[in-house]
Design a protein around this motif. Structure first.
Motif, PDB file in Angstrom:
ATOM      1  N   LEU A 192      31.825  33.545  41.160  1.00 17.40           N
ATOM      2  CA  LEU A 192      33.227  33.445  40.739  1.00 17.40           C
ATOM      3  C   LEU A 192      33.773  32.031  40.917  1.00 17.40           C
ATOM      4  N   VAL A 220      41.455  35.792  38.539  1.00 18.18           N
ATOM      5  CA  VAL A 220      40.645  35.988  39.756  1.00 18.18           C
ATOM      6  C   VAL A 220      41.569  35.957  40.974  1.00 18.18           C
ATOM      7  N   ILE A 225      39.427  41.260  42.820  1.00 25.85           N
ATOM      8  CA  ILE A 225      38.106  41.287  43.470  1.00 25.85           C
ATOM      9  C   ILE A 225      37.942  42.614  44.210  1.00 25.85           C
ATOM     10  N   VAL A 244      36.926  31.138  46.174  1.00 20.42           N
ATOM     11  CA  VAL A 244      36.864  32.519  46.666  1.00 20.42           C
ATOM     12  C   VAL A 244      36.043  32.537  47.950  1.00 20.42           C
ATOM     13  N   MET A 246      34.570  35.238  50.585  1.00 26.54           N
ATOM     14  CA  MET A 246      34.401  36.673  50.847  1.00 26.54           C
ATOM     15  C   MET A 246      34.519  36.950  52.339  1.00 26.54           C
TER      16      MET A 246
END
Ligand SMILES: Nc1ncnc2c1ncn2[C@@H]1O[C@H](COP(=O)(O)OP(=O)(O)OP(=O)(O)O)[C@@H](O)[C@H]1O
Length: 252
Positions: A192, A220, A225, A244, A246
């Motif tokens: 991403l 996004v 997500i 991004v 995580m």
């Protein structure tokens, strides 16, 4: 010039993979990143685009007329070249040459070498295709997809086998090609962060349908997500570039 993809449905047995899928018009010089879970139908869409051109050309239109197969450059997922030829020979045979003269062949060889040089992989020209590593094969696959100057470029996970430098090389090269020629690009990508940095628009495929479509910054989001990938994520900005991140602890 623009690319229009309309009403695409695909079923395999009793599994509906794409359901009446229509994308917003993709304009001249636009790169669209196609994202979604494993099995969402991303590769199926690219594959079907090439097949549909033979059967239902009215569903894929370029500049309001049916797109021709000759106008497409396609880099499939896990591209491996099993032919017993060198990289340069592969590029020459891929070119739309209408003459068998030695001069024409010489010109093709020069064009092939120039493309490899511009992509930073000239050292592969005389290598046997079967001996290429996974990443080398992917770079050569892009050269093959570009050699006939396509109006529409379909790239299926083009950076999946590439090291960091070649990821940037390949995507910068595609970006420059698009700016120079005005081609339209659809690129399936799982990273991403690369999608955020390179795409003009993001198309999110989910459960056979277009779940969301729009500018990367707006599309996004942590909510998207979570909804699509079931992953908790933050989006932070580094030098104005959204990244991004995580959260690794809770995978659902
Ligand atoms: N020829 C086929 N016959 C039967 N089922 C197929 C065929 N091609 C694809 N499928 C199924 O269609 C679904 C979508 O596959 P597809 O390869 O398009 O997913 P994808 O979004 O590209 O996934 P990934 O991110 O894992 O590459 C999967 O469930 C796959 O098993």
């Amino acid at each position: 010039m623009s690319l229009d993809i309309k009403n695409i449905s695909v079923t395999f047995g009793d599994q509906t993979v794409l359901q009446d899928l229509t994308l917003p018009t993709i304009h001249n010089g636009e790169m669209v990143a196609l994202i979604g879970r494993n099995g969402a139908g991303k590769s199926t869409l690219l594959r079907q685009m090439t097949m549909l051109l033979k059967q239902y050309p009215e569903q894929i239109q370029y500049a309001h007329t049916p797109l021709q197969l000759n106008d497409i450059g396609y880099l499939p997922q896990e591209h491996r070249i099993h032919a017993n030829v060198t990289v340069l020979e592969l590029l020459i045979t891929t070119m739309n040459i209408h003459s068998t003269s030695l001069i024409a062949k010489q010109e093709c060889a020069e064009l092939g070498l120039l493309l490899l040089q511009e992509m930073g992989v000239l050292h592969l020209a005389n290598k046997q295709c079967m001996d290429l590593s996974g990443g080398e094969s992917q770079m050569v696959g892009l050269a093959q997809a570009l050699i006939n100057n396509p109006k529409v470029l379909l790239l299926d996970e083009p950076t999946s086998a590439l090291d960091m430098q070649n990821q940037l090389r390949l995507l910068n090269f595609v970006r420059a090609y698009v700016e120079r020629t005005g081609a339209c690009v659809i690129m399936v990508i799982h990273d991403l962060n690369l999608a955020l940095q390179y795409a003009d628009n993001i198309a999110v495929l989910h459960q056979g349908e277009l779940f969301d479509y729009g500018a990367p910054n707006h599309t996004v989001t942590p909510e998207l997500i979570w909804d699509v990938f079931n992953v908790d994520a933050h989006i932070v900005k580094v030098e104005n570039t959204p990244i991004v991140v995580m959260k690794t602890q809770n995978v659902h």
